[in-house]
Design a protein around this motif. Structure first.
Motif, PDB file in Angstrom:
ATOM      1  N   LYS A  46       0.820  -1.292  -0.062  1.00 11.35           N
ATOM      2  CA  LYS A  46      -0.077   0.310   0.092  1.00 11.35           C
ATOM      3  C   LYS A  46       1.339   1.297   0.167  1.00 11.35           C
ATOM      4  O   LYS A  46       0.345   2.163  -0.610  1.00 11.35           O
ATOM      5  N   ILE A  47       2.113   1.032   0.308  1.00 11.83           N
ATOM      6  CA  ILE A  47       2.623   2.694   0.003  1.00 11.83           C
ATOM      7  C   ILE A  47       2.911   2.829  -1.371  1.00 11.83           C
ATOM      8  O   ILE A  47       2.850   2.294  -2.186  1.00 11.83           O
ATOM      9  N   GLY A  48       2.843   4.448  -1.434  1.00 13.19           N
ATOM     10  CA  GLY A  48       2.513   5.314  -2.156  1.00 13.19           C
ATOM     11  C   GLY A  48       1.290   5.847  -2.577  1.00 13.19           C
ATOM     12  O   GLY A  48       1.498   6.227  -3.704  1.00 13.19           O
ATOM     13  N   VAL A  49       0.738   4.955  -2.536  1.00  9.18           N
ATOM     14  CA  VAL A  49      -0.399   4.039  -3.006  1.00  9.18           C
ATOM     15  C   VAL A  49      -1.691   5.492  -3.419  1.00  9.18           C
ATOM     16  O   VAL A  49      -1.525   5.615  -1.944  1.00  9.18           O
ATOM     17  N   GLY A  50      -2.058   5.630  -4.074  1.00  6.60           N
ATOM     18  CA  GLY A  50      -3.611   7.013  -3.835  1.00  6.60           C
ATOM     19  C   GLY A  50      -2.899   8.177  -5.258  1.00  6.60           C
ATOM     20  O   GLY A  50      -1.817   8.011  -5.868  1.00  6.60           O
ATOM     21  N   GLU A  51      -3.810   9.157  -4.764  1.00  3.19           N
ATOM     22  CA  GLU A  51      -3.712   9.735  -5.779  1.00  3.19           C
ATOM     23  C   GLU A  51      -2.575  11.483  -4.773  1.00  3.19           C
ATOM     24  O   GLU A  51      -1.983  11.741  -5.740  1.00  3.19           O
ATOM     25  N   GLN A  52      -1.673  11.275  -4.291  1.00  2.40           N
ATOM     26  CA  GLN A  52      -0.907  12.325  -3.705  1.00  2.40           C
ATOM     27  C   GLN A  52      -1.196  11.353  -2.529  1.00  2.40           C
ATOM     28  O   GLN A  52      -1.426  10.546  -1.733  1.00  2.40           O
ATOM     29  N   CYS A  53       0.817  11.485  -2.386  1.00  2.00           N
ATOM     30  CA  CYS A  53       1.476  11.286  -1.244  1.00  2.00           C
ATOM     31  C   CYS A  53       3.009  11.649  -0.783  1.00  2.00           C
ATOM     32  O   CYS A  53       3.423  11.780  -1.467  1.00  2.00           O
ATOM     33  N   ASP A  54       2.489  12.389   0.898  1.00  2.03           N
ATOM     34  CA  ASP A  54       3.191  13.657   0.377  1.00  2.03           C
ATOM     35  C   ASP A  54       4.658  13.560   2.067  1.00  2.03           C
ATOM     36  O   ASP A  54       4.690  14.643   2.743  1.00  2.03           O
ATOM     37  N   ILE A  55       4.201  11.989   2.581  1.00  3.28           N
ATOM     38  CA  ILE A  55       4.832  11.623   3.647  1.00  3.28           C
ATOM     39  C   ILE A  55       6.357  11.949   3.523  1.00  3.28           C
ATOM     40  O   ILE A  55       6.658  11.662   2.376  1.00  3.28           O
ATOM     41  N   GLN A  56       6.653  12.739   4.485  1.00  3.38           N
ATOM     42  CA  GLN A  56       8.364  13.007   4.213  1.00  3.38           C
ATOM     43  C   GLN A  56       8.797  12.533   5.907  1.00  3.38           C
ATOM     44  O   GLN A  56      10.095  11.879   5.751  1.00  3.38           O
ATOM     45  N   PHE A  57       8.065  11.642   6.768  1.00  5.78           N
ATOM     46  CA  PHE A  57       9.123  10.565   7.485  1.00  5.78           C
ATOM     47  C   PHE A  57       8.551   9.215   7.774  1.00  5.78           C
ATOM     48  O   PHE A  57       6.714   9.391   7.697  1.00  5.78           O
ATOM     49  N   LEU A  58       8.574   8.796   7.469  1.00  5.13           N
ATOM     50  CA  LEU A  58       8.337   7.038   7.872  1.00  5.13           C
ATOM     51  C   LEU A  58       9.283   5.916   8.164  1.00  5.13           C
ATOM     52  O   LEU A  58      10.283   5.922   7.545  1.00  5.13           O
ATOM     53  N   ASN A  59       8.584   5.380   9.304  1.00  2.32           N
ATOM     54  CA  ASN A  59       9.263   4.177   9.822  1.00  2.32           C
ATOM     55  C   ASN A  59       8.600   3.192  10.294  1.00  2.32           C
ATOM     56  O   ASN A  59       7.842   3.057  11.050  1.00  2.32           O
TER      57      ASN A  59
END
Length: 644
Positions: free
Chosen positions: A519-532
Motif C-alpha cells: 500500500k505504500i505510495g499508492v493513491g492520488e497523492q502521497c506527501d509523507i516526509q518521514f516513514l519508519n
C-alpha cells in the motif's frame, strides 16, 4: 550669502508673492554627495529605485523625503519589502552601506530594513553626526561588526531596530543614554557579554528584544525600572542567575502604624501591582536561569504571555499566579518545578495554552483546572503526577482540543471519555504510559484529529479500519507497542485522496505488523516526509508506487522480511536524507539511479542479498563499508574490487 539661508529667503519670496513657478532645484552639496556615495556602494538593486536618482533635486528621488524649508534630506525610506498593486514583495540591494551616509546631518529616519544583501558595518561616527535621528531601521541586512559606542549620542532616537544581522561584540553601555527610546530590537545577531545595567535608564522603553544571541551573566535588576515596558524577550541566550526580584517589586513598608498598634517587619500590600505593571509579554526561555519564581509574580497584572521553558528554575509554583487574569499562554516546561499545581490556577479564566511538561510536579491534579473553559492546549507530560487515570472533567472542558498526557503513569485501556469531549480533539499524546488493550475504533470518529501519539505503551491489536476516516491526520506515532496485522488502514487514508494526502509523519516501528507493504505510495497523492516501519515482520515486495513519495526525507524499512529487487523508481526520491533498508532479503543490484540521491546523509543496505558492483560515484562511495556489509555478492568501492 550662506547656501541654506539663500534657499530659505527664496522660499519666503515664493510664499509672499504666491509664485509657484519658482523652484529651488539643488539639494545641499553634502546631501547629494552622501546619497550618491550610498548609490555607488550598491552593485545590485532589484527594485530599480536607485536608477531614478538623477539630477540635483534629490527631494524628488524615490525613497527620499526632505524638510520643506531647508530642503535638507530628512528621511531615507528604502525598505526591502515594498507594495505594488496591493501585493507585498521583497526587493534586494547588494553592496556596502556607505559611511558617507553620516553627511546627511538632518536625517530623522533611516529605513533600510529587509535589504538582505546590504553588508558592511554601522558607520562608526553615526552618533557624532546624525543627532536628529529618531528612527534607525537596519534590520534583516547582512551587517557585521559591533554597535559604535557613540550610539548613545543619538538623544532623539525613538526606535533602534538592528535585528537579524551578523552583528557581534557587546551591547554598549552608552545605549542607556537614549532616554527617548521606545523600541530596542537587537535579536538574531551574535552579541555576547552582559546585558548593560544602564538599560534601566530607558524609562520610555516599550519593547526590548534581545533573543537569539549569546548574552551571558544575570538579568540586571535595573530592568525592573522600565515601568512602560510591554514586551521583554531575552530568550535563546546563555543568561544565568535568578529571575530579578525587581520584576515584581511591590511597595515595601518597614514600619507602619495602624491605630494605636505598633507593628514591625516588612509588609507587602497584596493588591498593589509591581513596578512593571504594563508588562504583557515575558519570554526568557532557553537560558540557564535558576532559582524560584518570586512569590509575588502574580502582581505583574498585565501579563498575557509568559515563557520560562528550558531553564533551571525550581521550587513550587506561587499561588499568586491566580492573579494573572489577562494571561493567555503559560510555558514553564523543562525546568525543575516541584510540588502541586496551585488551585488558584483556576482563576486564570483567559488561559488558552498551559504547558508544564518535563518538571517534577506531583499529583493530584486540582479539579480547578476544569474551570479554564478557554483552555485549548493542556500539556502535563513527563511529571511525577502518577495519574493512574485521565480525570473525567477533561471531557467537560469546552475548548480543550490538544491534550498531552505523555509519561503520566496512566494505565488500563484508553478511556471512552475521550470520544465524548465537548471540543473535538485535534492533538492527543498518550505516549509512554501503561495503556494496554486495543486501539478503540471510535478514534476513527475524531474527524479533526491532526496528531495521534500512542507510542511506548502495551497496546495489542490491529489498526482499526476506522482510521481511514481520519482525513486530517498528519502525525501518527504508534511505535513500540504490540500491534499486529496490516498497516494498510494507514495508507488507505492516503489513497482516498479526499484531503490531498495529509499524512506527513508516520512511525509504526517496533511492533509486529506483517502485511500491507504493497500500500505504500499508492493513491492520488502521497506527501509523507518521514516513514519508519522498522523492526516489524513485514513481508512482500516494495511496490513501484514508492517512487511517488517525492517529499520523503527519511525512510526506514530495516529489520523486516522484505524481498525482491530494489525498485528502480526509488531514484525519484531525491529529497531523501536517510535510507535504512538493512536486515531484509532484498536481492539484485543496487539501482544505478541511487546516484541521483544527492541529499543522502545516512544509508544502510547491510545484511541483505544484494549483488553486483556498487554504482560508482557520489553519494554512494562516501558511505563506510559497514553500510554495505553482509551482502556476499556486493563488490566495488568502498568494498573490495569486483573480480573480472
Amino acid at each position: 550669502m550662506d547656501y541654506q539661508l539663500l534657499k530659505f529667503v527664496a522660499m519666503l519670496i515664493m510664499t509672499a508673492f504666491g509664485d509657484t513657478s519658482l523652484t529651488i532645484e539643488a539639494c545641499s552639496p553634502n546631501d547629494i554627495k552622501a546619497l550618491m556615495s550610498f548609490k555607488n556602494g550598491i552593485q545590485i538593486d532589484t527594485s530599480g529605485r536607485l536608477k531614478k536618482w538623477v539630477g540635483l533635486n534629490c527631494c524628488k528621488w524615490e525613497g527620499i523625503v526632505c524638510k520643506n524649508l531647508t530642503i535638507r534630506v530628512k528621511e531615507i525610506n528604502l525598505p526591502g519589502f515594498i507594495s505594488k498593486d496591493g501585493d507585498l514583495f521583497q526587493t534586494q540591494m547588494t553592496g556596502l552601506i556607505s559611511p558617507s551616509i553620516v553627511l546627511l546631518t538632518s536625517l530623522e529616519v533611516i529605513d533600510l530594513g529587509g535589504l538582505v544583501g546590504l553588508s558592511g558595518i554601522i558607520p562608526l561616527t553615526i552618533g557624532l553626526h546624525l543627532t536628529n535621528l529618531q528612527k534607525l531601521y537596519l534590520y534583516g541586512n547582512n551587517l557585521t561588526g559591533s554597535i559604535p559606542e557613540n550610539i548613545g549620542d543619538l538623544q532623539n532616537l525613538q526606535e533602534l531596530a538592528l535585528q537579524e544581522n551578523k552583528l557581534s561584540g557587546s551591547i554598549p553601555l552608552s545605549i542607556g543614554r537614549l532616554k527617548n527610546l521606545k523600541r530596542l530590537l537587537l535579536y538574531s545577531n551574535q552579541f555576547s557579554g552582559i546585558i548593560p545595567y544602564s538599560l534601566g535608564n530607558l524609562r520610555n522603553l516599550v519593547e526590548l528584544d534581545f533573543h537569539d544571541n549569546a548574552l551571558t551573566g544575570n538579568i540586571p535588576d535595573e530592568i525592573g525600572k522600565l515601568q512602560a515596558l510591554e514586551n521583554l524577550d531575552l530568550s535563546n541566550n546563555l543568561l544565568s542567575g535568578n529571575l530579578p526580584s525587581s520584576l515584581t517589586n511591590l511597595t515595601v513598608i518597614s514600619v507602619m502604624y495602624l491605630d494605636t498598634n505598633y507593628l514591625e517587619g516588612t509588609i507587602l500590600f497584596p493588591s498593589r501591582p509591581g513596578e512593571m505593571s504594563s508588562l504583557a509579554f515575558l519570554r526568557l526561555h532557553n537560558n540557564h536561569l535558576d532559582g524560584k519564581i518570586p512569590s509575588n509574580f502574580g502582581y505583574l497584572v498585565s501579563l498575557q504571555r509568559v515563557s520560562l521553558s528550558n531553564n533551571k528554575l525550581e521550587g513550587t509554583l506561587p499561588s499568586s499566579i491566580g492573579n494573572l487574569i489577562s494571561l493567555t499562554e503559560f510555558y514553564i516546561s523543562e525546568n525543575f518545578f516541584s510540588g502541586l499545581i496551585p488551585k488558584s490556577i483556576g482563576q486564570i479564566s483567559q488561559l488558552i495554552m498551559l504547558n508544564i511538561s518535563r518538571n517534577f510536579i506531583e499529583g493530584p491534579l486540582p479539579q480547578e483546572i476544569s474551570s479554564l473553559q478557554n483552555l485549548q492546549t493542556l500539556d502535563l507530560s513527563f511529571n511525577h503526577l502518577n495519574l493512574s487515570y485521565i480525570p473525567k472533567w477533561i471531557a467537560n472542558m469546552s475548548s480543550l482540543s490538544r491534550i498531552y498526557f505523555a509519561g503520566c503513569g496512566i494505565h488500563g485501556q484508553i478511556p471512552d471519555l475521550l470520544q465524548t469531549t465537548i471540543s473535538p480533539i485535534q492533538e492527543l499524546d498518550l505516549s509512554m504510559n501503561l495503556f494496554n488493550g486495543i486501539i478503540p475504533s471510535w478514534i476513527g470518529n475524531l474527524n479533526q484529529l491532526y496528531m495521534l501519539n500512542l507510542s511506548k505503551n502495551y497496546i495489542h491489536s490491529h489498526i482499526p479500519h476506522s482510521f481511514r476516516n481520519l482525513h486530517d491526520l498528519a502525525i501518527l506515532d504508534l511505535h513500540s507497542n504490540k500491534l499486529t496485522g496490516s498497516i494498510s488502514p494507514i495508507f488507505d487514508i492516503e489513497q482516498q485522496g479526499i484531503f490531498g494526502g495529509s499524512l506527513r509523519f508516520v512511525d509504526l516501528s517496533d511492533n509486529k505488523f506483517s502485511s500491507g507493504i504493497e500500500k505504500i505510495g499508492v493513491g492520488e497523492q502521497c506527501d509523507i516526509q518521514f516513514l519508519n516501519l522498522s523492526h516489524n515482520i513485514l513481508k512482500g515486495v516494495l511496490p513501484n508506487a514508492v517512487g511517488r513519495m517525492s517529499s520523503i526525507y527519511s525512510l526506514d524499512l530495516s529489520f523486516n522480511e522484505l524481498g525482491a529487487n530494489l525498485p528502480k523508481v526509488m531514484e525519484n526520491l531525491t529529497s531523501l536524507e536517510t535510507l535504512k533498508l538493512q536486515e531484509n532479503d532484498f536481492t539484485g543490484k543496487i539501482p544505478i539511479g541511487f546516484l541521483k540521491l544527492m541529499k543522502l546523509k545516512e544509508l544502510n543496505l547491510s545484511y541483505n542479498l544484494l549483488e553486483g558492483e556498487i554504482p560508482k560515484g557520489k553519494p554512494l562511495i562516501d558511505f563506510p563499508k559497514s553500510c554495505y556489509s553482509g551482502n556476499k555478492g556486493l563488490c566495488g568501492k568502498p568494498l573490495s574490487p569486483c573480480k573480472l
